[in-house]
Design a protein around this motif. Structure first.
Motif, PDB file in Angstrom:
ATOM      1  N   VAL A   1      43.460  -0.647 -77.606  1.00 23.52           N
ATOM      2  CA  VAL A   1      43.337   0.772 -77.959  1.00 23.52           C
ATOM      3  C   VAL A   1      43.094   0.910 -79.469  1.00 23.52           C
ATOM      4  O   VAL A   1      42.245   1.697 -79.900  1.00 23.52           O
ATOM      5  CB  VAL A   1      44.585   1.566 -77.501  1.00 23.52           C
ATOM      6  CG1 VAL A   1      44.573   2.984 -78.065  1.00 23.52           C
ATOM      7  CG2 VAL A   1      44.644   1.609 -75.975  1.00 23.52           C
ATOM      8  N   GLU A   2      43.808   0.105 -80.271  1.00 21.93           N
ATOM      9  CA  GLU A   2      43.590   0.142 -81.736  1.00 21.93           C
ATOM     10  C   GLU A   2      42.131  -0.152 -82.063  1.00 21.93           C
ATOM     11  O   GLU A   2      41.513   0.520 -82.880  1.00 21.93           O
ATOM     12  CB  GLU A   2      44.450  -0.928 -82.422  1.00 21.93           C
ATOM     13  CG  GLU A   2      45.860  -0.449 -82.728  1.00 21.93           C
ATOM     14  CD  GLU A   2      46.743  -1.624 -83.168  1.00 21.93           C
ATOM     15  OE1 GLU A   2      47.956  -1.470 -83.041  1.00 21.93           O
ATOM     16  OE2 GLU A   2      46.214  -2.681 -83.607  1.00 21.93           O
TER      17      GLU A   2
ATOM     18  N   SER B   1      49.018   9.715 -67.725  1.00 22.31           N
ATOM     19  CA  SER B   1      47.781   9.633 -66.925  1.00 22.31           C
ATOM     20  C   SER B   1      47.814  10.768 -65.900  1.00 22.31           C
ATOM     21  O   SER B   1      48.831  10.985 -65.242  1.00 22.31           O
ATOM     22  CB  SER B   1      47.686   8.293 -66.190  1.00 22.31           C
ATOM     23  OG  SER B   1      47.390   7.263 -67.093  1.00 22.31           O
TER      24      SER B   1
ATOM     25  N   THR C   1      46.026   7.071 -73.097  1.00 14.37           N
ATOM     26  CA  THR C   1      45.226   7.373 -74.298  1.00 14.37           C
ATOM     27  C   THR C   1      43.739   7.231 -73.988  1.00 14.37           C
ATOM     28  O   THR C   1      42.927   8.079 -74.397  1.00 14.37           O
ATOM     29  CB  THR C   1      45.613   6.401 -75.454  1.00 14.37           C
ATOM     30  OG1 THR C   1      47.006   6.549 -75.694  1.00 14.37           O
ATOM     31  CG2 THR C   1      44.836   6.696 -76.723  1.00 14.37           C
TER      32      THR C   1
ATOM     33  N   GLU D   1      42.339   7.694 -71.207  1.00 11.69           N
ATOM     34  CA  GLU D   1      41.924   8.866 -70.408  1.00 11.69           C
ATOM     35  C   GLU D   1      41.647  10.053 -71.345  1.00 11.69           C
ATOM     36  O   GLU D   1      40.614  10.712 -71.229  1.00 11.69           O
ATOM     37  CB  GLU D   1      43.014   9.243 -69.390  1.00 11.69           C
ATOM     38  CG  GLU D   1      42.596  10.430 -68.520  1.00 11.69           C
ATOM     39  CD  GLU D   1      43.727  11.023 -67.688  1.00 11.69           C
ATOM     40  OE1 GLU D   1      44.436  10.281 -66.995  1.00 11.69           O
ATOM     41  OE2 GLU D   1      43.873  12.267 -67.736  1.00 11.69           O
ATOM     42  N   LYS D   2      42.549  10.276 -72.320  1.00  5.94           N
ATOM     43  CA  LYS D   2      42.346  11.394 -73.270  1.00  5.94           C
ATOM     44  C   LYS D   2      41.063  11.210 -74.070  1.00  5.94           C
ATOM     45  O   LYS D   2      40.416  12.174 -74.470  1.00  5.94           O
ATOM     46  CB  LYS D   2      43.541  11.493 -74.221  1.00  5.94           C
ATOM     47  CG  LYS D   2      44.741  12.097 -73.563  1.00  5.94           C
ATOM     48  CD  LYS D   2      45.800  12.520 -74.584  1.00  5.94           C
ATOM     49  CE  LYS D   2      47.117  12.761 -73.878  1.00  5.94           C
ATOM     50  NZ  LYS D   2      47.883  11.509 -73.641  1.00  5.94           N
ATOM     51  N   MET D   3      40.708   9.942 -74.344  1.00  6.03           N
ATOM     52  CA  MET D   3      39.477   9.672 -75.111  1.00  6.03           C
ATOM     53  C   MET D   3      38.229   9.812 -74.247  1.00  6.03           C
ATOM     54  O   MET D   3      37.108   9.628 -74.729  1.00  6.03           O
ATOM     55  CB  MET D   3      39.530   8.244 -75.694  1.00  6.03           C
ATOM     56  CG  MET D   3      40.597   8.068 -76.748  1.00  6.03           C
ATOM     57  SD  MET D   3      40.751   6.317 -77.235  1.00  6.03           S
ATOM     58  CE  MET D   3      39.472   6.222 -78.481  1.00  6.03           C
TER      59      MET D   3
ATOM     60  N   GLU E   1      39.842   2.708 -81.014  1.00  4.68           N
ATOM     61  CA  GLU E   1      39.958   3.834 -81.960  1.00  4.68           C
ATOM     62  C   GLU E   1      39.178   3.544 -83.231  1.00  4.68           C
ATOM     63  O   GLU E   1      38.562   4.425 -83.824  1.00  4.68           O
ATOM     64  CB  GLU E   1      41.441   4.116 -82.269  1.00  4.68           C
ATOM     65  CG  GLU E   1      42.093   4.917 -81.130  1.00  4.68           C
ATOM     66  CD  GLU E   1      43.598   5.019 -81.217  1.00  4.68           C
ATOM     67  OE1 GLU E   1      44.214   4.200 -81.941  1.00  4.68           O
ATOM     68  OE2 GLU E   1      44.159   5.909 -80.529  1.00  4.68           O
TER      69      GLU E   1
ATOM     70  N   ARG F   1      47.750  -2.580 -76.415  1.00  4.08           N
ATOM     71  CA  ARG F   1      48.002  -2.008 -77.753  1.00  4.08           C
ATOM     72  C   ARG F   1      46.866  -2.385 -78.700  1.00  4.08           C
ATOM     73  O   ARG F   1      46.297  -1.539 -79.384  1.00  4.08           O
ATOM     74  CB  ARG F   1      49.350  -2.525 -78.271  1.00  4.08           C
ATOM     75  CG  ARG F   1      49.853  -1.782 -79.495  1.00  4.08           C
ATOM     76  CD  ARG F   1      51.301  -2.073 -79.787  1.00  4.08           C
ATOM     77  NE  ARG F   1      51.573  -3.492 -79.933  1.00  4.08           N
ATOM     78  CZ  ARG F   1      52.403  -4.180 -79.161  1.00  4.08           C
ATOM     79  NH1 ARG F   1      53.042  -3.601 -78.170  1.00  4.08           N
ATOM     80  NH2 ARG F   1      52.597  -5.471 -79.363  1.00  4.08           N
TER      81      ARG F   1
ATOM     82  N   TYR G   1      50.946   3.679 -71.668  1.00  2.00           N
ATOM     83  CA  TYR G   1      50.540   4.672 -72.678  1.00  2.00           C
ATOM     84  C   TYR G   1      49.085   4.452 -73.110  1.00  2.00           C
ATOM     85  O   TYR G   1      48.347   5.398 -73.339  1.00  2.00           O
ATOM     86  CB  TYR G   1      51.462   4.605 -73.909  1.00  2.00           C
ATOM     87  CG  TYR G   1      52.835   5.193 -73.648  1.00  2.00           C
ATOM     88  CD1 TYR G   1      52.978   6.526 -73.255  1.00  2.00           C
ATOM     89  CD2 TYR G   1      53.989   4.430 -73.795  1.00  2.00           C
ATOM     90  CE1 TYR G   1      54.227   7.070 -73.001  1.00  2.00           C
ATOM     91  CE2 TYR G   1      55.249   4.969 -73.542  1.00  2.00           C
ATOM     92  CZ  TYR G   1      55.353   6.287 -73.144  1.00  2.00           C
ATOM     93  OH  TYR G   1      56.585   6.834 -72.893  1.00  2.00           O
ATOM     94  N   GLY G   2      48.693   3.180 -73.203  1.00  2.00           N
ATOM     95  CA  GLY G   2      47.319   2.864 -73.614  1.00  2.00           C
ATOM     96  C   GLY G   2      46.307   3.425 -72.626  1.00  2.00           C
ATOM     97  O   GLY G   2      45.288   4.001 -73.027  1.00  2.00           O
TER      98      GLY G   2
ATOM     99  N   ASP H   1      53.599   0.062 -73.552  1.00  2.00           N
ATOM    100  CA  ASP H   1      52.333   0.296 -74.260  1.00  2.00           C
ATOM    101  C   ASP H   1      51.107   0.237 -73.358  1.00  2.00           C
ATOM    102  O   ASP H   1      50.072   0.831 -73.673  1.00  2.00           O
ATOM    103  CB  ASP H   1      52.170  -0.730 -75.387  1.00  2.00           C
ATOM    104  CG  ASP H   1      53.056  -0.402 -76.569  1.00  2.00           C
ATOM    105  OD1 ASP H   1      53.533   0.747 -76.656  1.00  2.00           O
ATOM    106  OD2 ASP H   1      53.279  -1.303 -77.411  1.00  2.00           O
TER     107      ASP H   1
END
Ligand code: APR
Length: 248
Positions: free
Chosen positions: A241-242, A113, A89, A91-93, A245, A238, A85-86, A82
């Motif tokens: 990131v929650e 990434s 995420t 980076e995408k944001m 978001e 985790r 992956y976090g 996580d």
């Protein structure tokens, strides 16, 4: 949720120029042991005897047998967790720009990434010490130690052993982005190996905030970090990131 995770979420959500520095701790939840501390590789294997370039050149078979074979087994079986992956995420944001990693496991790229500076090389490839031919590590059968190229030369991993130079491009770009970021997020490194451990200091001296995620305190905690979010990288990321978001 701890107040510091909330604080980190607010800080990160407010930036579009976060640089991340990661170390072995981020891959512990992926099944790869760290180097230092409890259960660390250097508890069982003396790095001065097995992880220097001199040791490798003197007896590559011994270093393959004791250190590199185990690394291959762990990395071959590992998957991103996580925390990896976090960061992808974030980076995408548009929050995280670049990940500088001391790890050689390729898990940041596997998680998605796209801008990863590999300070200590990557274990995915081996290179022949005679002819320079490259081979994919995961495709090499370990029947023969050390593994050899079709020309007969010994294959070495494309990682940086102690006593070798950090690739100049990686070092120069890291210093440059560290000096320009708003926040440096430091995840799962004991911050004792230079020059990687110096990057948060560069960031701090250039006016950035430094946020650490680690179950333990490090030499940066008192001197350089604004605060430490204490916990395991996967679990903390985790929640972080929650929360980000939710804020956005
Ligand atoms: N989540 C986050 N951090 C963790 C976790 C976890 N689940 N488990 C352990 N840690 C922390 C430890 O508290 C420690 O601070 O990860 C850190 C691991 O430290 P090291 O093993 O020293 O790893 P690293 O800082 O990457 O080492 C730097 O040393 O031997 C060399 O070349 C090797 O790149 C490596 C360099």
């Amino acid at each position: 949720m701890s107040d510091l995770i909330k604080q980190a979420a607010v800080d990160l959500a407010g930036s579009d120029n976060v640089v991340v520095l990661t170390g072995a701790g981020i891959s512990v939840e992926s099944g790869i042991p760290p180097f230092r501390g409890k259960g660390g590789v250097w508890e069982r294997v003396d790095p001065m005897e097995y992880a220097t370039i001199d040791a490798f050149m003197r007896d590559p078979g011994r270093v393959w047998d004791v250190l590199v074979r185990e690394m291959k087994n762990c990395i071959d079986r590992s998957r991103p967790n996580d925390a990896h992956y976090g960061l992808a995420t974030l980076e995408k944001m548009g929050i995280v720009k670049t990940v500088i990693t001391q790890n050689v496991d390729g898990l940041h790229q596997a998680a998605g990434s796209t801008d990863v500076i590999e300070f200590h090389g990557n274990f995915a490839w081996l290179r022949c010490m005679e002819c320079g031919q490259r081979e994919e590590t995961r495709k090499i059968a370990m029947a023969e130690i050390p593994p050899r190229c079709s020309c007969g030369g010994i294959l070495r991993p494309e990682v940086i052993f102690f006593g070798e130079q950090i690739p100049t491009a990686a070092l120069m770009r890291s210093e440059q982005i560290a000096s320009r970021c708003d926040i440096m997020l430091v995840v799962g490194t004991s911050a004792v190996v230079q020059p990687a451990a110096y990057m948060p200091v560069v960031a701090k001296n250039s006016g950035a905030r430094v946020i650490e995620i680690n179950p333990e305190r490090t030499p940066l905690t008192a001197s350089t970090s604004d605060y430490l979010v204490q916990g395991k990288a996967g679990k903390v990321m985790r929640k972080l990131v929650e929360e980000i978001e939710r804020l956005r």
